[in-house]
Every structure is written in structure tokens, then in C-alpha cells.
Scaffold this motif. Structure first.
Motif, mmCIF file in Angstrom:
data_model
loop_
_atom_site.group_PDB
_atom_site.id
_atom_site.type_symbol
_atom_site.label_atom_id
_atom_site.label_comp_id
_atom_site.label_asym_id
_atom_site.label_seq_id
_atom_site.Cartn_x
_atom_site.Cartn_y
_atom_site.Cartn_z
ATOM 1 N N ASN A 92 16.813 28.361 7.781
ATOM 2 C CA ASN A 92 17.933 27.923 8.613
ATOM 3 C C ASN A 92 17.842 28.467 10.032
ATOM 4 O O ASN A 92 18.383 27.871 10.966
ATOM 5 C CB ASN A 92 19.262 28.346 7.986
ATOM 6 N N ASP A 96 9.556 26.976 9.706
ATOM 7 C CA ASP A 96 9.070 25.767 9.047
ATOM 8 C C ASP A 96 8.543 26.041 7.648
ATOM 9 O O ASP A 96 8.454 25.124 6.833
ATOM 10 C CB ASP A 96 7.955 25.136 9.890
ATOM 11 N N ARG A 157 21.538 11.257 9.601
ATOM 12 C CA ARG A 157 20.995 12.509 9.075
ATOM 13 C C ARG A 157 19.713 12.246 8.287
ATOM 14 O O ARG A 157 18.752 13.034 8.363
ATOM 15 C CB ARG A 157 22.025 13.210 8.174
ATOM 16 N N GLU A 160 16.931 11.515 10.827
ATOM 17 C CA GLU A 160 16.564 12.745 11.541
ATOM 18 C C GLU A 160 15.691 13.634 10.664
ATOM 19 O O GLU A 160 14.683 14.191 11.125
ATOM 20 C CB GLU A 160 17.813 13.503 11.970
ATOM 21 N N TYR A 161 16.060 13.777 9.395
ATOM 22 C CA TYR A 161 15.281 14.630 8.498
ATOM 23 C C TYR A 161 13.873 14.079 8.303
ATOM 24 O O TYR A 161 12.893 14.832 8.336
ATOM 25 C CB TYR A 161 15.990 14.762 7.144
ATOM 26 N N ARG A 164 11.875 14.709 11.555
ATOM 27 C CA ARG A 164 11.532 16.125 11.728
ATOM 28 C C ARG A 164 10.408 16.547 10.778
ATOM 29 O O ARG A 164 9.742 17.549 11.014
ATOM 30 C CB ARG A 164 12.764 17.002 11.502
ATOM 31 N N HIS A 165 10.204 15.784 9.715
ATOM 32 C CA HIS A 165 9.145 16.080 8.757
ATOM 33 C C HIS A 165 8.077 14.979 8.777
ATOM 34 O O HIS A 165 7.455 14.688 7.757
ATOM 35 C CB HIS A 165 9.728 16.253 7.351
ATOM 36 N N VAL A 170 8.245 13.475 1.925
ATOM 37 C CA VAL A 170 9.580 14.023 1.691
ATOM 38 C C VAL A 170 10.066 13.503 0.339
ATOM 39 O O VAL A 170 10.185 12.305 0.132
ATOM 40 C CB VAL A 170 10.552 13.603 2.810
ATOM 41 N N LEU A 175 15.582 15.323 -0.018
ATOM 42 C CA LEU A 175 16.616 14.546 0.667
ATOM 43 C C LEU A 175 17.998 14.854 0.098
ATOM 44 O O LEU A 175 18.965 15.001 0.849
ATOM 45 C CB LEU A 175 16.303 13.056 0.549
ATOM 46 N N ASN A 178 18.944 18.370 1.514
ATOM 47 C CA ASN A 178 19.053 18.567 2.960
ATOM 48 C C ASN A 178 19.882 17.518 3.690
ATOM 49 O O ASN A 178 20.365 17.788 4.792
ATOM 50 C CB ASN A 178 17.649 18.622 3.574
ATOM 51 N N VAL A 179 20.056 16.351 3.105
ATOM 52 C CA VAL A 179 20.879 15.316 3.732
ATOM 53 C C VAL A 179 22.270 15.284 3.108
ATOM 54 O O VAL A 179 23.280 15.201 3.811
ATOM 55 C CB VAL A 179 20.203 13.935 3.621
#
Length: 225
Positions: A92, A96, A157, A160-161, A164-165, A170, A175, A178-179
Motif C-alpha cells: 500500500n 510493487d 477502478r 486503472e488496475y 497499472r499491471h 491479472v 481483481l 483490489n477492485v
């Protein structure tokens, strides 16, 4: 590729540095957090390997400071702090990846290679950009080929996730956690439904599919078309 190791344990620092140099990487190393922060800001590194317990400036504060300045260099925490809360706190803060000591160098090398392969999203005034897609993190706006796309908050969201990856597979579990902040499987097709809706909006007017399904694994957005 150029790596900075910020580690106050001489034996660990020398061991990791030597191994990475043998793998053909350029490596700098320092033993305290403050010096590490100064170098990280100025050294144009491709990866930072940071211990959490450092003299003068702890690793967590170091990473938070870097991220607050817009620094997007990948960070791998290498630490003895092994609790779940420690890992969550480190990630957080902006790390990474997170590897606990003692460790096998083969695993460290694999994680380093994975982070170095990962495409870094272009960040300009809080904008993520990949292929012909732009995500404005402040205005919460999304454009593709210059055209504005209206997304619901969860769709934003989710996108974006994925961005970012970019370059990573993923998973559905990632998901959900984190989402949606679900730490259990709701046994619904919620993820698949939102992916489908997001695809429809991103691929309007015959545009290519940004989100690729990796059969049996999850989803991925590639850096290049």
C-alpha cells in the motif's frame, strides 16, 4: 538495466549485488535510507530493492516519499518483516513486490526479471497512458484515440488496475481483492460481466480489443498493440 539496492546488512547487500552483477545488471548499493532516497531521486534507476528497516530513514517512509514525488520506478521490498499486515502495508505504501528474508536468490532473480519486464505506464500530471488509451486520475476521465469514454466508478477502478499491471496476467482473485475489496469468492460472474461491459465501451466503433483474456488464468493489457 540499472538497479539500486538500499540495505544496511552488509552480507545481504554484497550477496545480492554480486548475484545481480553476474546476471549482467548494473548495480549501485547504499546502506542507509536517506542516502538511498537521494540516489533514487537522481540516479535514473530501473528498479529499487529496499529493506524496510534502515538507519536514518526507514524503507516504508522512503517509498512513500518517492511515490509522493511522482516517482514510478518499480520497488521490491526485501525484508524480515513477514506478517500479512507488514506485506499489505508495504504494498500500500507503493511497493510493487515483497520478498521475505531468508530467500533463495533464484526467486529474487525471477522477481527482479519480472519487474524489469513490466512496462511502466507513462505518468504525466497524474495521467496513465498506454497504447491509445489515457486515464486522467484526477478528473477520473478516460479517453481512447482522443475520444472521451463514460465509465462507471467500478469500471474505472477495473481499468486503472489493469493498466497499472500492464504486461502482467491479472487473475480473477486479484481483481476481486483490489477492485471490489472482496477477500472471498462471491461465486458470481461479477468480474466477467464488468470486463464485458468495459470491453464494449473501450472497443466502440471497431477499435481493437485492449483487454486480452488469458485462458485459464485471467486478463492482460499489453503495452503495445
Amino acid at each position: 538495466m540499472k538497479i539500486l539496492i538500499i540495505e544496511d546488512d552488509n552480507e545481504t547487500r554484497d550477496y545480492v549485488s554480486a548475484g545481480l552483477k553476474e546476471a549482467g545488471l548494473m548495480v549501485d548499493s547504499v546502506s542507509d535510507g536517506y542516502e538511498g532516497l537521494m540516489l533514487a531521486k537522481e540516479g535514473n534507476y530501473d528498479l529499487l530493492i529496499i529493506d524496510r528497516m534502515l538507519p536514518y530513514l526507514d524503507g516504508l517512509t522512503l517509498v512513500k516519499t518517492l511515490r509522493s514525488t511522482g516517482c514510478t520506478v518499480p520497488v521490491l521490498f526485501l525484508t524480515t518483516m513477514c506478517g500479512i499486515d507488514d506485506r499489505v502495508e508495504g504494498l500500500n505504501a507503493g511497493a510493487d513486490d515483497y520478498l521475505v528474508k531468508p530467500f533463495a536468490f533464484s526467486e529474487l532473480a525471477a522477481r527482479v526479471n519480472a519487474l524489469l519486464r513490466r512496462p511502466r505506464a507513462t505518468v504525466e500530471l497524474n495521467v496513465l497512458q498506454i497504447q491509445d488509451l489515457e486515464i486522467d486520475l484526477l478528473k477520473r476521465g478516460v479517453k481512447r484515440s482522443g475520444q472521451l469514454i463514460d465509465l462507471q466508478p467500478t469500471e474505472f477502478r477495473l481499468l486503472e488496475y489493469l493498466v497499472r499491471h500492464a504486461g502482467q496476467v491479472v487473475t480473477r482473485t486479484m481483481l476481486l481483492e483490489n477492485v471490489w475489496d472482496f477477500h472471498f469468492d462471491p461465486k458470481t460472474n461479477m468480474v466477467e460481466t464488468h470486463i464485458s461491459r468495459l470491453r464494449s465501451k473501450l472497443n466502440a466503433e471497431g477499435k481493437s480489443d485492449l483487454i486480452q483474456t488469458v485462458r485459464g488464468a485471467g486478463y492482460m493489457i499489453h503495452e503495445a498493440a
